[in-house]
Design a protein around this motif. Structure first.
Motif, PDB file in Angstrom:
ATOM      1  N   ALA A 129       7.098  -0.735 -14.677  1.00  0.00           N
ATOM      2  CA  ALA A 129       7.900  -2.239 -14.813  1.00  0.00           C
ATOM      3  C   ALA A 129       6.656  -3.163 -14.609  1.00  0.00           C
ATOM      4  N   GLY A 130       5.289  -2.476 -15.164  1.00  0.00           N
ATOM      5  CA  GLY A 130       4.344  -3.829 -15.470  1.00  0.00           C
ATOM      6  C   GLY A 130       4.607  -4.698 -13.617  1.00  0.00           C
ATOM      7  N   VAL A 131       3.586  -3.478 -12.198  1.00  0.00           N
ATOM      8  CA  VAL A 131       3.136  -4.010 -11.372  1.00  0.00           C
ATOM      9  C   VAL A 131       1.716  -4.039 -11.615  1.00  0.00           C
ATOM     10  N   PRO A 132       1.291  -4.943 -10.901  1.00  0.00           N
ATOM     11  CA  PRO A 132      -0.171  -4.510 -11.024  1.00  0.00           C
ATOM     12  C   PRO A 132      -0.559  -4.118 -10.423  1.00  0.00           C
ATOM     13  N   ILE A 133      -1.896  -3.193 -11.085  1.00  0.00           N
ATOM     14  CA  ILE A 133      -1.877  -2.023  -9.471  1.00  0.00           C
ATOM     15  C   ILE A 133      -3.473  -2.238  -9.120  1.00  0.00           C
ATOM     16  N   CYS A 134      -3.098  -2.244  -8.116  1.00  0.00           N
ATOM     17  CA  CYS A 134      -5.165  -2.277  -7.196  1.00  0.00           C
ATOM     18  C   CYS A 134      -5.240  -1.163  -7.182  1.00  0.00           C
ATOM     19  N   MET A 135      -7.018  -0.919  -7.730  1.00  0.00           N
ATOM     20  CA  MET A 135      -7.132   0.187  -7.235  1.00  0.00           C
ATOM     21  C   MET A 135      -7.324   0.316  -5.783  1.00  0.00           C
ATOM     22  N   GLY A 136      -7.197   1.491  -5.583  1.00  0.00           N
ATOM     23  CA  GLY A 136      -7.374   1.590  -3.504  1.00  0.00           C
ATOM     24  C   GLY A 136      -7.278   3.169  -3.731  1.00  0.00           C
ATOM     25  N   GLY A 137      -8.006   3.732  -3.111  1.00  0.00           N
ATOM     26  CA  GLY A 137      -7.547   5.200  -2.330  1.00  0.00           C
ATOM     27  C   GLY A 137      -7.594   5.948  -0.876  1.00  0.00           C
ATOM     28  N   ASP A 138      -7.217   4.598  -0.603  1.00  0.00           N
ATOM     29  CA  ASP A 138      -7.408   4.920   1.348  1.00  0.00           C
ATOM     30  C   ASP A 138      -7.996   6.083   1.691  1.00  0.00           C
ATOM     31  N   VAL A 139      -9.576   5.624   1.402  1.00  0.00           N
ATOM     32  CA  VAL A 139     -11.121   6.240   1.376  1.00  0.00           C
ATOM     33  C   VAL A 139     -11.094   6.415   3.031  1.00  0.00           C
ATOM     34  N   GLY A 140     -11.564   7.067   3.555  1.00  0.00           N
ATOM     35  CA  GLY A 140     -12.076   7.506   5.428  1.00  0.00           C
ATOM     36  C   GLY A 140     -10.707   8.898   5.207  1.00  0.00           C
ATOM     37  N   VAL A 141      -9.980   8.487   4.220  1.00  0.00           N
ATOM     38  CA  VAL A 141      -9.386  10.102   4.250  1.00  0.00           C
ATOM     39  C   VAL A 141     -10.047  10.809   3.910  1.00  0.00           C
ATOM     40  N   PHE A 142     -10.438  10.844   2.275  1.00  0.00           N
ATOM     41  CA  PHE A 142     -11.473  11.233   1.367  1.00  0.00           C
ATOM     42  C   PHE A 142     -12.906  10.362   2.248  1.00  0.00           C
TER      43      PHE A 142
ATOM     44  N   GLN B  39      13.085   1.653  -8.992  1.00  0.00           N
ATOM     45  CA  GLN B  39      12.960   0.460 -10.921  1.00  0.00           C
ATOM     46  C   GLN B  39      12.646  -0.541 -10.416  1.00  0.00           C
ATOM     47  N   GLU B  40      13.902  -0.949  -9.414  1.00  0.00           N
ATOM     48  CA  GLU B  40      14.395  -2.205  -8.586  1.00  0.00           C
ATOM     49  C   GLU B  40      13.744  -3.100  -8.089  1.00  0.00           C
ATOM     50  N   ILE B  41      13.309  -2.050  -6.989  1.00  0.00           N
ATOM     51  CA  ILE B  41      12.437  -2.949  -6.154  1.00  0.00           C
ATOM     52  C   ILE B  41      10.368  -3.061  -7.118  1.00  0.00           C
ATOM     53  N   PHE B  42       9.924  -1.633  -8.117  1.00  0.00           N
ATOM     54  CA  PHE B  42       8.554  -2.269  -8.709  1.00  0.00           C
ATOM     55  C   PHE B  42       9.722  -3.993  -8.998  1.00  0.00           C
ATOM     56  N   ALA B  43      10.569  -3.760 -10.418  1.00  0.00           N
ATOM     57  CA  ALA B  43      10.636  -4.852 -11.584  1.00  0.00           C
ATOM     58  C   ALA B  43      11.019  -6.299  -9.764  1.00  0.00           C
TER      59      ALA B  43
ATOM     60  N   THR C 207       5.092   9.992  -9.306  1.00  0.00           N
ATOM     61  CA  THR C 207       6.224   9.421  -9.376  1.00  0.00           C
ATOM     62  C   THR C 207       6.550   8.390  -9.681  1.00  0.00           C
ATOM     63  N   SER C 208       5.638   7.837  -8.510  1.00  0.00           N
ATOM     64  CA  SER C 208       5.839   6.281  -7.958  1.00  0.00           C
ATOM     65  C   SER C 208       5.374   5.321  -8.354  1.00  0.00           C
ATOM     66  N   PHE C 209       3.901   5.551  -8.899  1.00  0.00           N
ATOM     67  CA  PHE C 209       3.089   4.661  -9.233  1.00  0.00           C
ATOM     68  C   PHE C 209       3.192   4.711 -10.757  1.00  0.00           C
ATOM     69  N   ARG C 210       3.682   5.564 -11.345  1.00  0.00           N
ATOM     70  CA  ARG C 210       4.375   5.475 -12.741  1.00  0.00           C
ATOM     71  C   ARG C 210       5.334   4.765 -12.684  1.00  0.00           C
ATOM     72  N   LEU C 211       6.614   4.724 -11.861  1.00  0.00           N
ATOM     73  CA  LEU C 211       7.552   3.864 -12.420  1.00  0.00           C
ATOM     74  C   LEU C 211       6.533   2.389 -12.137  1.00  0.00           C
ATOM     75  N   ALA C 212       6.192   1.979 -10.806  1.00  0.00           N
ATOM     76  CA  ALA C 212       5.439   0.653 -10.917  1.00  0.00           C
ATOM     77  C   ALA C 212       4.418   0.650 -11.885  1.00  0.00           C
ATOM     78  N   LEU C 213       3.697   1.212 -12.879  1.00  0.00           N
ATOM     79  CA  LEU C 213       3.149   1.216 -13.819  1.00  0.00           C
ATOM     80  C   LEU C 213       4.179   1.232 -14.833  1.00  0.00           C
TER      81      LEU C 213
ATOM     82  N   GLU D   6       0.827  -1.118   0.193  1.00  0.00           N
ATOM     83  CA  GLU D   6       0.248   0.315   0.125  1.00  0.00           C
ATOM     84  C   GLU D   6       1.204   1.466  -0.189  1.00  0.00           C
ATOM     85  N   HIS D   7       0.980   2.379  -1.110  1.00  0.00           N
ATOM     86  CA  HIS D   7       1.188   3.220  -0.537  1.00  0.00           C
ATOM     87  C   HIS D   7       2.499   3.504  -1.831  1.00  0.00           C
ATOM     88  N   GLY D   8       3.716   3.110  -1.476  1.00  0.00           N
ATOM     89  CA  GLY D   8       4.884   2.448  -2.384  1.00  0.00           C
ATOM     90  C   GLY D   8       5.582   3.943  -2.804  1.00  0.00           C
ATOM     91  N   TYR D   9       4.848   4.777  -1.781  1.00  0.00           N
ATOM     92  CA  TYR D   9       5.549   7.095  -1.761  1.00  0.00           C
ATOM     93  C   TYR D   9       7.391   5.892  -2.512  1.00  0.00           C
TER      94      TYR D   9
END
Length: 430
Positions: free
Chosen positions: A328-341, A276-280, A320-326, A269-272
Motif C-alpha cells: 500500500a506504500g505505507v512508510p516503514i519504520c524499522m523497529g523490532g520491539d527490542v527488549g522482547v529479545f 488494505q483499507e486501513i493501510f491505504a 501478512t500485515s507487513f506485506r499489505l502495508a508495503l 506499532e505492530h499493526g497486526y
C-alpha cells in the motif's frame, strides 16, 4: 601610523597556525558509502569529519592538513542505524517474564541493566533510538537519556516516551485479588480530561514522544479489543502535537488502527490487524508502521517454535500485515520491539524485513534515513551528507548484497568520536 601599517601587513602575511583547541579532521576511506538516501553503495567515496559534523562526502576529496586518515578497506560506511521501537528497561522474556520484571525487579537493577543495554545497542551500530515506554520503570528513561547526553555512560541518542498511556483496567500486570492496587507497566487513564492531563504530565517530565495503547487484552488469555476511545486519542494527539511531541500508538486490531488513523497519530506499532483499507489510509496520511516482526518471531520461539516453516499463526499474521502495508506504500519504520529479545541484536528486525519481502536497500533506508524522517530526526542524523552529525558506522562487506553484513559492525562513530570498543581504533574526543 607607519609602524601600525607595518604591523598589520606583517599580521596579514603570517600564515594562520591551528590552535591546539581547533578540532582535528578525520578522513574515512571505506570501499564504498551507503548514504542512506538513494539505496546505492558509492564505490571510492570518502567522508571528511571535523568536530562532530560531516563536512564533505565524495570521491577524490582534498585531505585537510593534519587530518587523521582511517583506512576501512573492504568495508561499507553508512549512517548510524536508528532503532525505531525499543524498551531499554526490559530484557528478554525467556530470561524473566514481563510480569516479574515489572513487579519484582528493583528500579536500580532495571536501570543498571538499561545502561548495559544502551551500550550494547550503540556498539551494534545503532547510534539513535526511540524508546517507547519504561514498562513500570517510571521516568527512568529521562535520566538515562541525560546520562548519555552528558557523556556519563555510552549509548545511542535517545528519544523517550516515559510511561505509556493505557485505558483504565486494560493493561497489566493482572491476575490478583480484585481491588488490590498492583504496580502497573503504564499510566492508566479514563476519559478525555485524564488522558490530556497524562500527556501534559509526561511532557513536563521529559517525554519526547507520547505512547498510547489503542487496544489490549482486558483479561489474560482474551483477544485484544479497542480500549481508548476515538475522542480520547484525538485529545491526546492534540495535546501532544500542541507541545511539539509526536504520538506513537500500539494497535494490534483493525478497530484500534482505524481509531489511531482517524486521530492523526504519527506512527502505529505492530499493526497486526491491518487491512488494505486501513493501510491505504495510513499511506494517504503518511503514518508510518513499525511492524516489529522480530517481536512476534522471538515470542514464538520462546513458546517452542524452531524457526521452520510453516510459521506459527502469530508470525504469519505479522508477515501478512507487513506485506499489505508495503504494497500500500505505507512508510516503514524499522523497529523490532527490542527488549522482547536481546538488546544489541537489533539487526534481527532488518533481516526479517528482507525475509518478508523488502529489498535489502529498502530495509537499510528504513533503518537510517527513513527512520530519521518518521521519527523527526532528519535535521541531525540518518544520512551521510554534509551538515549532519557524524554518526557513522562501517560494516564488513556490502549490506545491499548481503543484509546480514549489518551484524558485522567494524567501527562506530557517534558525533565524530569513534568508540574504542567498536573497532580497537583509539581516537581522542573531537
Amino acid at each position: 601610523m607607519r609602524l601600525l601599517t607595518i604591523m598589520v601587513a606583517m599580521m596579514l602575511a603570517t600564515p594562520v597556525v591551528a590552535r591546539a583547541s581547533d578540532p582535528v579532521s578525520v578522513v574515512l576511506k571505506p570501499a564504498g558509502i551507503f548514504d542512506g538516501v538513494d539505496g546505492k553503495v558509492h564505490a571510492g567515496w570518502q567522508v571528511i569529519v571535523t568536530g562532530d559534523k560531516i563536512v564533505a562526502v565524495g570521491a577524490d576529496l582534498p585531505v585537510p592538513a593534519g587530518a587523521q586518515i582511517i583506512d576501512l578497506a573492504g568495508d561499507t560506511l553508512m549512517p548510524g542505524m536508528i532503532e525505531g521501537h525499543s524498551h531499554l528497561f526490559l530484557h528478554p522474556y525467556n530470561e524473566t517474564t514481563w510480569d516479574d520484571q515489572v513487579l519484582h525487579e528493583p528500579l536500580a537493577l532495571r536501570t543498571a541493566r538499561a545502561v548495559a543495554n544502551a551500550k550494547a545497542t550503540l556498539l551494534a551500530g545503532f547510534t539513535s533510538e526511540r524508546d517507547l515506554g519504561t514498562e513500570g520503570a517510571g521516568f527512568a528513561d529521562v535520566g538515562l537519556k541525560a546520562a548519555i547526553d552528558q557523556g556519563i555512560v555510552p549509548g545511542p541518542r535517545l528519544s523517550v516516551a516515559t510511561r505509556a498511556i493505557v485505558a483504565l483496567g486494560a493493561y497489566g500486570p493482572k491476575g490478583f485479588e480484585p481491588g488490590v492496587v498492583i504496580p502497573q507497566g503504564a499510566e492508566e487513564v479514563s476519559g478525555v480530561d485524564q488522558i490530556v492531563a497524562a500527556v501534559r504530565r509526561q511532557i513536563a517530565a521529559g517525554a519526547d514522544w507520547i505512547k498510547l495503547y489503542a487496544d489490549y487484552r482486558w483479561r489474560p488469555g482474551e483477544e485484544s479489543h479497542a480500549t481508548l476511545s476515538l475522542e480520547e486519542m484525538q485529545a491526546a494527539v492534540a495535546a501532544g502535537h500542541d507541545a511539539g511531541r509526536p504520538v506513537a500508538v500500539h494497535a494490534a486490531t483493525a478497530e484500534g488502527m482505524r481509531r489511531a488513523v482517524a486521530a492523526g497519530v504519527d506512527t502505529i506499532e505492530h499493526g497486526y490487524g491491518g487491512t488494505q483499507e486501513i493501510f491505504a489510509s495510513m499511506a494517504a496520511k503518511h503514518i508510518a508502521l513499525c511492524p516489529t516482526l522480530a517481536a512476534s518471531d522471538a515470542t514464538a520461539r520462546y513458546r517452542g517454535w524452531n524457526g521452520s516453516e510453516p510459521a506459527p499463526p502469530s508470525v504469519e499474521l505479522n508477515r501478512t500485515s507487513f506485506r499489505l502495508a508495503l504494497a500500500a506504500g505505507v512508510p516503514i519504520c524499522m523497529g523490532g520491539d527490542v527488549g522482547v529479545f536481546a538488546h544489541g541484536s537489533n539487526a534481527r528486525e532488518i533481516e526479517l524485513l528482507v525475509a518478508a519481502g523488502m529489498k535489502p536497500a529498502q530495509a537499510l533506508i528504513a533503518a537510517t534515513w527513513g527512520n530519521a524522517r518518521w521519527l523527526h530526526l532528519s535535521d541531525r542524523v540518518g544520512a551521510v551528507k554534509p551538515g549532519l552529525l557524524a554518526d557513522l558506522i562501517a560494516v564488513e562487506g556490502d549490506p545491499t548484497v548481503n543484509v546480514g553484513a549489518v551484524r558485522h559492525v567494524r567501527l562506530v562513530m557517534k558525533g565524530g568520536h569513534i568508540l574504542p570498543d567498536s573497532a580497537g581504533i583509539g581516537m581522542p574526543r573531537l
